[in-house]
Enzyme design. Structure first.
Site, PDB file in Angstrom:
ATOM      1  N   ASP A 162      45.643  68.943  38.715  1.00  0.00           N
ATOM      2  CA  ASP A 162      47.059  68.795  38.391  1.00  0.00           C
ATOM      3  C   ASP A 162      47.484  67.531  39.117  1.00  0.00           C
ATOM      4  O   ASP A 162      47.645  67.545  40.339  1.00  0.00           O
ATOM      5  CB  ASP A 162      47.863  69.999  38.891  1.00  0.00           C
ATOM      6  CG  ASP A 162      49.293  69.929  38.396  1.00  0.00           C
ATOM      7  OD1 ASP A 162      49.925  68.877  38.577  1.00  0.00           O
ATOM      8  OD2 ASP A 162      49.774  70.916  37.813  1.00  0.00           O
ATOM      9  N   HIS A 163      47.615  66.433  38.374  1.00  0.00           N
ATOM     10  CA  HIS A 163      47.746  65.161  39.079  1.00  0.00           C
ATOM     11  C   HIS A 163      49.030  65.055  39.898  1.00  0.00           C
ATOM     12  O   HIS A 163      49.106  64.267  40.823  1.00  0.00           O
ATOM     13  CB  HIS A 163      47.541  63.961  38.143  1.00  0.00           C
ATOM     14  CG  HIS A 163      48.732  63.630  37.288  1.00  0.00           C
ATOM     15  ND1 HIS A 163      49.008  64.275  36.114  1.00  0.00           N
ATOM     16  CD2 HIS A 163      49.704  62.702  37.435  1.00  0.00           C
ATOM     17  CE1 HIS A 163      50.105  63.761  35.589  1.00  0.00           C
ATOM     18  NE2 HIS A 163      50.550  62.799  36.364  1.00  0.00           N
ATOM     19  N   HIS A 202      52.679  70.958  36.214  1.00  0.00           N
ATOM     20  CA  HIS A 202      53.190  70.040  37.238  1.00  0.00           C
ATOM     21  C   HIS A 202      54.433  70.560  37.958  1.00  0.00           C
ATOM     22  O   HIS A 202      54.484  70.602  39.184  1.00  0.00           O
ATOM     23  CB  HIS A 202      53.549  68.684  36.618  1.00  0.00           C
ATOM     24  CG  HIS A 202      52.434  68.052  35.835  1.00  0.00           C
ATOM     25  ND1 HIS A 202      51.122  68.107  36.232  1.00  0.00           N
ATOM     26  CD2 HIS A 202      52.438  67.340  34.675  1.00  0.00           C
ATOM     27  CE1 HIS A 202      50.368  67.441  35.359  1.00  0.00           C
ATOM     28  NE2 HIS A 202      51.133  66.987  34.403  1.00  0.00           N
TER      29      HIS A 202
HETATM   30  C1  BG6 Z   1      50.914  64.515  31.741  1.00  0.00           C
HETATM   31  C2  BG6 Z   1      51.587  64.927  30.470  1.00  0.00           C
HETATM   32  O1  BG6 Z   1      50.228  65.590  32.309  1.00  0.00           O
HETATM   33  O2  BG6 Z   1      51.889  64.026  32.652  1.00  0.00           O
HETATM   34  C3  BG6 Z   1      52.340  63.751  29.865  1.00  0.00           C
HETATM   35  O3  BG6 Z   1      50.632  65.409  29.535  1.00  0.00           O
HETATM   36  C4  BG6 Z   1      53.291  63.167  30.871  1.00  0.00           C
HETATM   37  O4  BG6 Z   1      53.041  64.141  28.689  1.00  0.00           O
HETATM   38  C5  BG6 Z   1      52.584  62.888  32.187  1.00  0.00           C
HETATM   39  O5  BG6 Z   1      53.804  61.960  30.336  1.00  0.00           O
HETATM   40  C6  BG6 Z   1      53.572  62.478  33.258  1.00  0.00           C
HETATM   41  O6  BG6 Z   1      52.881  62.031  34.374  1.00  0.00           O
HETATM   42  P1  BG6 Z   1      53.533  60.976  35.360  1.00  0.00           P
HETATM   43  O7  BG6 Z   1      52.558  60.878  36.482  1.00  0.00           O
HETATM   44  O8  BG6 Z   1      53.687  59.694  34.595  1.00  0.00           O
HETATM   45  O9  BG6 Z   1      54.855  61.548  35.753  1.00  0.00           O
END
Ligand code: BG6
Length: 510
Positions: free
Chosen positions: A199-200, A262
């Protein structure tokens, strides 16, 4: 963190990145895809640039497109040049890194692919002394995850003379039953302790800092509860649309794409109890416990406490922007939510009765992710206030794009008399540290290589999130919404404002 003795705790280690990094090979399934190009390769290259990878480190890319190792290297070089936001390609570092890039073409469903991969891994091990350590990274269609794990197992690669780990991209299932089923299938080849669900958001510096802020300081935690906190707003707003991902997004929608994973993980980090230690399982136990304390809603509660939205066309900055239904690959009658706002309640002693408002959406007014903690106002107003806003005591944890923390409070305006005005005390990462923050993927890839799952989600956490999201999915699936209900470039549907107004609250416009 790893289950280590306390004095070996990496969170207490100022040189966290100086951990012993083992030799290994990362096998990327889906090497021709967007994630590899935009995130994985730039992150791995940056780790190489910072000398954080072991000398024999190697990558094997896998996809259907026929390509030689050299063609793969050229393609990856282009990706690094195009998508490394703050790192210029250094010829010397690149050529050493590129020597460790290999490629195997094949079809996921073909047993021959896994045989060829096995042979390639054997050759790499002899050439680069990678010690049999392999990290399999699944960045394909989620429907292929179980099949790939089985292919790996059937070819005897699930076990080896070194460690074997599996990193799985989101989405992990599309509801509770499918998430359970997927875990069961993966466990036929990999132990749960070797499954790293990524989960980044948990890898973002600003999200990790929530724990430092809460548990590294003595002054905030005593206030961190229902007695002092009125409500919490968690926002993950994006100004972009679906960017050519219409087909995927149409299936997922904002609730599944951002909240199930997230934003619920962020909420768990904000609301969890302090863990007994910073060992991996202690921290994950607390996140999990918090997720399990979120109250699942009845269908009636869903109708009151959850608002779906979908953007329609608009003219923004002199340009016509299409609505979601006009995006390529999207059904012109699509009922997919591109916006979701939910009021969650946490049934525990710390948070009983405190609303956690969580919202996310595509094509909103601004790209901003933040957590706003609204404290109760003073019980009695003794002074004149310039602002009639009772919600002046606000703590904002800014995740992105501005990274920092702000605390808002009232201060006396200079001059005679006692008139108060809201002011802000700000911390900014950039000016305070003056150094580059690693990207979430750099952090998480390195953690997986060293075997540290603290910032990865566990089976019980994923299941707990699906348990609170599923009742919302069910109601939304059965209800035909009046879409589109917000114009591109706005702050979302009016119904989301009504949801907060019912409790006397207002969404922040960050
Ligand atoms: C991803 C989603 O996991 O996270 C995308 O699938 C989204 O739809 C993205 O745009 C958002 O990540 P960040 O790091 O740009 O906020």
């Amino acid at each position: 963190m790893l289950d280590l003795m306390p004095n070996e705790n990496p969170f207490q280690d100022p040189l966290r990145f100086e951990r012993q990094v083992p030799e290994c090979v990362i096998v990327i399934f889906g090497a021709n895809g967007d994630l590899t190009k935009r995130k994985l390769l730039p992150a791995l290259y940056r780790l190489a640039f910072d000398r954080r990878l072991a000398a024999g480190f190697a990558v094997v890319g896998i996809s259907r497109t026929p390509m030689s190792d050299d063609q793969f290297r050229d393609k990856m070089r282009e990706s690094v040049e195009q998508f490394s936001e703050d790192t210029k390609l250094d010829e010397e570092v690149w050529s050493a890194f590129a020597r460790g890039l290999y490629y195997v073409a094949g079809d996921i469903g073909d047993a021959g692919l896994y045989q060829r991969l096995n042979q390639k891994l054997g050759a790499i091990e002899t050439e680069r002394h990678t010690g049999g350590n392999v990290l399999f990274y699944l960045s394909t269609q989620p429907s292929q995850y179980a099949e790939i794990a089985h292919g790996i197992g059937a070819a005897g690669m699930g076990k080896g003379n070194g460690w074997r780990r599996l990193v799985v991209e989101k989405p992990f299932g599309h509801d509770l039953a499918s998430a359970k089923e997927l875990s069961n299938r993966l466990h036929e080849v990999f132990d749960e302790s070797d499954v790293y669900r990524i989960d980044h958001y948990l890898g973002k510096e600003t999200v990790q800092n929530i724990l430092a802020f809460r548990f590294g300081n003595g002054i905030f935690e005593p206030l961190w509860n229902r007695r002092y906190i009125n409500h919490v707003q968690i926002t993950g707003a994006e100004s972009i649309g679906v960017e050519g991902r219409g087909a995927y997004y149409q299936e997922a929608g904002a609730l599944d794409d951002m909240i199930q994973n997230h934003l619920l993980q962020v909420m768990a980090t904000v609301a969890m109890e302090p863990s007994a230690s910073f060992r991996a399982n202690s921290v994950r136990d607390e996140r999990s416990k918090l997720l399990r304390s979120i109250r699942p809603m009845t269908p009636d509660e869903v109708r009151q406490n959850a608002v779906p939205g979908q953007y329609g066309p608009a003219r923004i900055g002199g340009q016509d922007v299409p609505g979601f239904r006009q995006e390529p690959g999207v059904d012109p009658n699509s009922q997919t939510n591109t916006y979701a706002a939910v009021t969650f309640f946490v049934d525990n002693w710390r948070w009983a009765g405190v609303p956690f408002y969580v919202r996310t959406g595509k094509r909103l007014a601004k790209r901003v992710s933040e957590i706003a903690i609204q404290f109760n106002s003073a019980p009695l107003h003794l002074f004149n206030q310039d602002s009639g806003d009772p919600g002046v005591n606000l703590l904002i944890l800014r995740i992105q794009p501005e990274e920092g923390i702000s605390l808002k409070f009232l201060s006396k305006r200079p001059g005679s008399g006692m008139t108060l005005r809201p002011v802000s005390m700000d911390f900014n990462y950039g000016s305070s540290f003056g150094e580059r923050s690693p990207s979430a993927y750099e952090t998480l890839l390195l953690d997986a290589i060293v075997g540290d799952p603290t910032l990865y989600t566990r089976q019980d956490m994923v299941e707990a999130s699906w348990s609170v999201v599923e009742p919302i999915q069910n109601v939304w699936r059965e209800t035909k919404s009046e879409f589109p209900n917000y114009p591109a470039g706005s702050w979302g549907p009016a119904a989301a404002d009504v949801m907060l107004a019912r409790r006397g609250h207002v969404w922040r416009k960050p």
